[in-house]
Write an enzyme that holds these catalytic residues in place. Structure first.
Site, PDB file in Angstrom:
ATOM      1  N   HIS A  29       0.853  -1.211   0.000  1.00  0.00           N
ATOM      2  CA  HIS A  29       0.000   0.000   0.000  1.00  0.00           C
ATOM      3  C   HIS A  29       0.884   1.254   0.000  1.00  0.00           C
ATOM      4  CE1 HIS A  29      -3.880   2.063   1.497  1.00  0.00           C
ATOM      5  NE2 HIS A  29      -3.051   2.992   1.058  1.00  0.00           N
ATOM      6  N   HIS A  31       1.362   5.406  -1.645  1.00  0.00           N
ATOM      7  CA  HIS A  31       0.981   6.576  -2.461  1.00  0.00           C
ATOM      8  C   HIS A  31       2.272   7.204  -2.982  1.00  0.00           C
ATOM      9  CE1 HIS A  31      -3.224   6.574  -1.066  1.00  0.00           C
ATOM     10  NE2 HIS A  31      -2.687   6.085   0.037  1.00  0.00           N
ATOM     11  N   LYS A 115      -9.244  -0.738  -6.302  1.00  0.00           N
ATOM     12  CA  LYS A 115      -9.342  -0.054  -5.018  1.00  0.00           C
ATOM     13  C   LYS A 115     -10.724   0.553  -4.841  1.00  0.00           C
ATOM     14  CE  LYS A 115      -7.947   2.318  -1.378  1.00  0.00           C
ATOM     15  NZ  LYS A 115      -6.817   2.380  -0.480  1.00  0.00           N
ATOM     16  N   HIS A 152     -10.651   0.821   1.312  1.00  0.00           N
ATOM     17  CA  HIS A 152     -10.512   1.837   2.354  1.00  0.00           C
ATOM     18  C   HIS A 152     -11.788   1.736   3.189  1.00  0.00           C
ATOM     19  CE1 HIS A 152      -9.061   5.748   4.054  1.00  0.00           C
ATOM     20  NE2 HIS A 152     -10.286   5.658   4.533  1.00  0.00           N
ATOM     21  N   HIS A 190      -4.937  -0.765   5.767  1.00  0.00           N
ATOM     22  CA  HIS A 190      -4.623   0.014   6.971  1.00  0.00           C
ATOM     23  C   HIS A 190      -5.639  -0.216   8.094  1.00  0.00           C
ATOM     24  CE1 HIS A 190      -7.391   2.548   4.791  1.00  0.00           C
ATOM     25  NE2 HIS A 190      -6.475   3.056   3.999  1.00  0.00           N
ATOM     26  N   LEU A 235      -5.803   8.967   7.630  1.00  0.00           N
ATOM     27  CA  LEU A 235      -7.101   8.281   7.635  1.00  0.00           C
ATOM     28  C   LEU A 235      -6.905   6.835   7.205  1.00  0.00           C
ATOM     29  CD1 LEU A 235      -9.326  11.105   6.131  1.00  0.00           C
ATOM     30  CD2 LEU A 235      -9.415  10.192   8.472  1.00  0.00           C
ATOM     31  N   ASP A 263       1.058   2.457   3.654  1.00  0.00           N
ATOM     32  CA  ASP A 263       0.216   3.627   3.404  1.00  0.00           C
ATOM     33  C   ASP A 263       1.034   4.908   3.481  1.00  0.00           C
ATOM     34  OD1 ASP A 263      -1.998   5.072   2.718  1.00  0.00           O
ATOM     35  OD2 ASP A 263      -2.952   4.974   4.685  1.00  0.00           O
ATOM     36  N   ALA A 279      -4.751  14.596   5.239  1.00  0.00           N
ATOM     37  CA  ALA A 279      -4.496  13.329   5.924  1.00  0.00           C
ATOM     38  C   ALA A 279      -3.382  12.580   5.212  1.00  0.00           C
ATOM     39  CB  ALA A 279      -5.763  12.489   5.928  1.00  0.00           C
TER      40      ALA A 279
HETATM   41  O1  DOR Z   1      -4.192   9.371   5.380  1.00  0.00           O
HETATM   42  C1  DOR Z   1      -4.435   9.029   4.244  1.00  0.00           C
HETATM   43  N1  DOR Z   1      -3.822   9.598   3.190  1.00  0.00           N
HETATM   44  N2  DOR Z   1      -5.336   8.073   4.045  1.00  0.00           N
HETATM   45  C2  DOR Z   1      -5.751   7.751   2.824  1.00  0.00           C
HETATM   46  O2  DOR Z   1      -6.579   6.880   2.711  1.00  0.00           O
HETATM   47  C3  DOR Z   1      -5.252   8.453   1.634  1.00  0.00           C
HETATM   48  C4  DOR Z   1      -3.960   9.050   1.881  1.00  0.00           C
HETATM   49  C5  DOR Z   1      -3.529  10.054   0.843  1.00  0.00           C
HETATM   50  O3  DOR Z   1      -3.700   9.799  -0.346  1.00  0.00           O
HETATM   51  O4  DOR Z   1      -2.972  11.086   1.228  1.00  0.00           O
HETATM   52 ZN    ZN Z   2      -3.639   4.894   1.455  1.00  0.00          ZN
END
Ligand code: DOR
Ligand code: ZN
Length: 359
Positions: A29, A31, A115, A152, A190, A235, A263, A279
């Site tokens: 996971h 980003h 997703k 999610h 997560h 989150l 994450d 977040a």
């Molecule tokens: O805290 C988070 N940030 N939770 C998520 O699900 C997405 C992520 C983001 O893309 O920044």
């Molecule tokens: Zn994520």
């Protein structure tokens, strides 16, 4: 003769392990974003992990086979020479996702999973799914072709207390979904609550959960410790201490249904330190050091390889990686932030003395 001489084996076991070599791990996971941010953060993930599941919540989101192919090319182009990293792409589900497109991308090995963001649940999720019942044809197709659904798992009703949103999703959406689609492979991403870990265990033949490094280390009080800590806000938000302890027990249990997913979610400093901050915790650079510290503290270093390098690959039907990585009990420090253009992204546990290092 003393007691220690009578029990020589016990004496040996008490000696701490200071080095551990495991198969190269994967991060299920991630980003990575795009453009300058992608270029800045990718080397940290690629230095630690052989493969990674890439989240599709770009603007606009990755919803087509062509967009996923193009994004994979941009990731590979941003990879520094000498680092070997395989991005595993995902498709962002929408209310109007076409089951044929889903199947085409999976059969052509462009993406490995889809997703599900409930619309409005988190960053760049507004184009997500407003009605899970409405995407039943997509889920049925995924079930038929063996394509995993990554979820999610948070309810989106703004009236629901933010600390209860995972529980509300679990009761109102996840358990019913698992019942309706009994052959669908599902990853609860997560995980942050003790109760959702038990739901995963009950469905473990085809359900799994990823666990982040930060949710193993912080509880909700840390976010407000001595003042507001925006870089610990993500989150799903961290929950009470009893949930953190349940997550540590699950991660270090060796159970095949729990595996590594950081994450890691970078946002530039100004987007975090703001009146309405984004977040996301940027934990990529300190991920392995944090996970291995947790396994050490729990007396479970023998379970670390399963969590980091085996369980996720098995769930996704892939072979474990061929190479290895060594972690050692040697103090290290990571920079406070990583530069991006003329700003920076603050690193989780940056400037802290970490007891473990990647060799
Ligand atoms: O805290 C988070 N940030 N939770 C998520 O699900 C997405 C992520 C983001 O893309 O920044
Ligand atoms: Zn994520």
């Amino acid at each position: 003769m003393g007691v220690a001489e009578l029990f020589p084996a016990e004496r040996q076991e008490a000696k701490p392990v200071d080095r551990i070599t495991i198969r190269r791990p994967d991060d299920w996971h991630i980003h990575l974003r795009d453009g300058a941010m992608l270029k800045a953060v990718l080397p940290y993930t690629a230095a630690q992990f052989a493969r990674g599941i890439i989240m599709p919540n770009l603007v606009p989101p990755v919803t087509t086979v062509a967009a996923a192919q193009a994004y994979r090319e941009r990731i590979l182009a941003a990879l520094p020479a000498g680092l070997d990293f395989t991005p595993l792409m995902t498709c962002y589900l929408r209310d109007d996702t076409d089951p044929d497109e889903i199947e085409r991308g999976f059969k052509d090995k462009v993406w490995v999973a889809a997703k599900l963001y409930p619309a409005g649940a988190t960053t760049n999720s507004h184009a997500g799914v407003t009605d899970i019942l409405g995407i039943a044809p997509v889920l049925e197709r995924m079930e038929r072709i063996g394509m995993p659904l990554l979820i999610h798992g948070e309810a989106t009703d703004p009236e629901i207390d933010i600390f209860d949103r995972e529980a509300a999703f679990m009761e109102g959406s996840l358990i019913p979904l698992l019942g309706r689609h009994q052959g669908l492979k599902v990853t609860v991403e997560h995980a942050t609550t003790a109760e959702i870990l038990d739901v995963v265990r009950e469905h473990r033949s085809r359900c799994a959960a990823t666990i982040t490094p930060h949710h193993l280390v912080i509880n909700r009080t840390h976010i407000f410790q001595g003042g507001l800590r925006p870089h610990l806000y993500c989150l799903p938000v961290a929950k009470r201490e009893r949930h953190r302890l349940a997550l540590r027990a699950a991660a270090t249990s060796g159970e095949a249904c729990f595996y590594l997913g950081t994450d890691t979610a970078p946002h530039v400093r100004g987007a975090k330190e703001a009146s309405c901050g984004c977040a996301g915790v940027f934990c990529g650079p300190s991920a392995l050091q944090t996970y291995v510290q947790v396994f050490d503290e729990e007396g479970a270093l023998d379970k670390f390889e399963a969590f980091a390098s085996l369980n996720g690959a098995r769930f996704h039907g892939l072979e474990p990686n061929a190479g290895t990585v060594t972690l050692e009990r040697r103090e290290s420090r990571i920079a406070e932030a990583v530069a991006v253009d003329d700003t920076a992204v603050v690193v989780f546990r940056g400037e802290e003395t970490l007891p473990w290092s990647v060799a």
